[in-house]
Enzyme design. Structure first.
Site, PDB file in Angstrom:
ATOM      1  N   ASN A   1      16.237  51.633 -63.130  1.00 30.11           N
ATOM      2  CA  ASN A   1      16.757  52.361 -62.199  1.00 30.11           C
ATOM      3  C   ASN A   1      16.133  52.213 -61.015  1.00 30.11           C
ATOM      4  OD1 ASN A   1      14.875  54.427 -62.216  1.00 30.11           O
ATOM      5  ND2 ASN A   1      15.975  55.383 -63.871  1.00 30.11           N
ATOM      6  N   ARG A   2      16.583  52.875 -59.911  1.00 25.94           N
ATOM      7  CA  ARG A   2      15.997  52.573 -58.583  1.00 25.94           C
ATOM      8  C   ARG A   2      14.526  53.093 -58.642  1.00 25.94           C
ATOM      9  NH1 ARG A   2      17.904  53.402 -53.137  1.00 25.94           N
ATOM     10  NH2 ARG A   2      19.910  54.040 -53.762  1.00 25.94           N
ATOM     11  N   LYS A   3      14.370  54.386 -58.901  1.00 22.72           N
ATOM     12  CA  LYS A   3      12.899  54.941 -59.285  1.00 22.72           C
ATOM     13  C   LYS A   3      12.118  54.251 -59.991  1.00 22.72           C
ATOM     14  CE  LYS A   3      10.317  59.340 -59.949  1.00 22.72           C
ATOM     15  NZ  LYS A   3       9.171  58.655 -60.277  1.00 22.72           N
ATOM     16  N   GLU A   4      12.584  53.591 -61.173  1.00 22.64           N
ATOM     17  CA  GLU A   4      11.733  52.831 -62.081  1.00 22.64           C
ATOM     18  C   GLU A   4      11.321  51.622 -61.431  1.00 22.64           C
ATOM     19  OE1 GLU A   4      13.651  54.294 -66.271  1.00 22.64           O
ATOM     20  OE2 GLU A   4      14.340  52.521 -65.150  1.00 22.64           O
TER      21      GLU A   4
ATOM     22  N   ASP B   1      21.824  55.054 -71.519  1.00 26.61           N
ATOM     23  CA  ASP B   1      21.807  54.672 -72.960  1.00 26.61           C
ATOM     24  C   ASP B   1      23.420  54.132 -73.132  1.00 26.61           C
ATOM     25  OD1 ASP B   1      19.415  55.766 -73.351  1.00 26.61           O
ATOM     26  OD2 ASP B   1      20.461  57.577 -74.251  1.00 26.61           O
TER      27      ASP B   1
END
Length: 335
Positions: A208-211, A279
């Site tokens: 995701n964006r934050k990761e 998931d």
């Protein structure tokens, strides 16, 4: 956005039932305490929750396996639980839905991970995590690899479901990736920070964006920054595809050989709870790709599946009939 034809939808719906996908990673339970708040405690300035419902559901890698099962495909769930009542509960929940637990290994050195969410009405008030994150022993790691190796000839795909809970070490990731490559089995990765760059040459890598922002150490505020980061990560991992999830902004696919990302807008009508949406995305993506879908087609189906589950409160799986009914409705709207 491209649309699948009715013939393609019918074909994929049948094909979903013919694939077997291994899910390797962090198994956990998700507990929900539902209730109402009508007063505050006289002991401290905190609300008092009157519990009306207490539910325990499969979480983490187990939820990915559950999604694969409800999509009519066959999961092989491989992971670790503790020698405790929660570990026994994981096995019981799997048995209840008709999934074998032969891939679940008991590790007496750690508790079964459980996340407890306290929900008042439709608002999550608090989450409490009970877990230990140290890496599994070499003995447990060997059991996991041996189990996968014994089943590899039956697999159409492998999912790494990494929650940084200690099951997926760098060494185990490399061994499984090498095994998959030697057998020409596609690999799908749902990463977390610790081993972010250990997943080399995946078929699809899904941060995701934050990761991605945290791993690359660069801001992802503008389209230009996001595009640069996506193609940079594609090269760093030698990945076939990067699928970047952007919450309410949908998804971007960065494909090897392409110069611009492919955008898929979100389709949720009403967001009740985003828990477990990732998931559902990785499960749907892997099943569809294993059935011969292009990465764009697979991501489109995964995006639609996620849009359905986030309309429900709590972690719920996507069912094959729900997904294909929704895709058929989308097709009718376009035509």
């Amino acid at each position: 956005m491209d649309q699948l034809s009715r013939t393609q939808l019918d074909s994929f719906q049948v094909a979903f039932g013919k694939v077997r996908i291994a899910v390797i990673g962090d198994i956990m339970l998700d507990r929900y305490l539902f209730g109402t708040v009508s007063r505050f405690s006289p002991e401290a300035p905190v609300p008092i929750l009157d519990i009306t419902r207490d539910e325990i559901r499969l979480g983490g890698a187990a939820n990915v396996g559950h999604n694969i099962h409800t999509l009519s495909a066959t999961p092989l769930l491989i992971g670790v639980v503790g020698n405790d009542s929660k570990g026994r509960r994981v096995r019981h929940l799997l048995e209840e839905i008709g999934l074998p637990s032969n891939g679940i290994i008991t590790d007496p050195d750690r508790p079964t991970t459980i996340k407890t969410r306290v929900v008042a009405g439709s608002q999550q008030m608090l989450r409490v995590d009970h877990e230990k994150k140290h890496y599994i022993s070499a003995e447990i790691e060997e059991k996991i690899f041996a189990l996968l190796e014994s089943e590899v000839a039956t697999l159409d795909g492998i999912i790494f479901e990494d929650y940084n809970k200690g099951v997926l070490s760098a060494k185990l990731i490399r061994r499984i990736t090498s095994l998959a490559t030697s057998k020409n089995i596609p690999v799908f990765v749902d990463p977390k920070h610790d081993n972010f760059f250990e997943y080399k040459q995946p078929t699809v890598f899904k941060p995701n964006r934050k990761e991605m922002e945290d791993a690359l150490g660069m801001p992802l505020s503008t389209d230009e920054q996001i595009n640069a980061a996506g193609f940079k990560l594609l090269e760093m991992l030698s990945a076939e595809n990067i699928l970047l999830t952007l919450s309410e902004k949908g998804m971007l696919i960065f494909e090897r050989g392409e110069k611009v990302p492919y955008s898929i807008p979100t389709r949720a009508r009403e967001v009740a709870d985003v828990s477990g949406a990732g998931d559902t995305v990785i499960a749907t993506l892997a099943v569809a790709k294993a059935c011969g879908a292009t990465v764009r087609e697979a991501a489109m189906m995964a995006n639609r599946a996620a849009g359905l589950v986030i309309e429900e409160l709590g972690i719920v799986p996507i069912f094959s009939y729900q997904l294909f009914d929704a895709l058929a409705e989308d097709l009718e709207e376009v035509n």
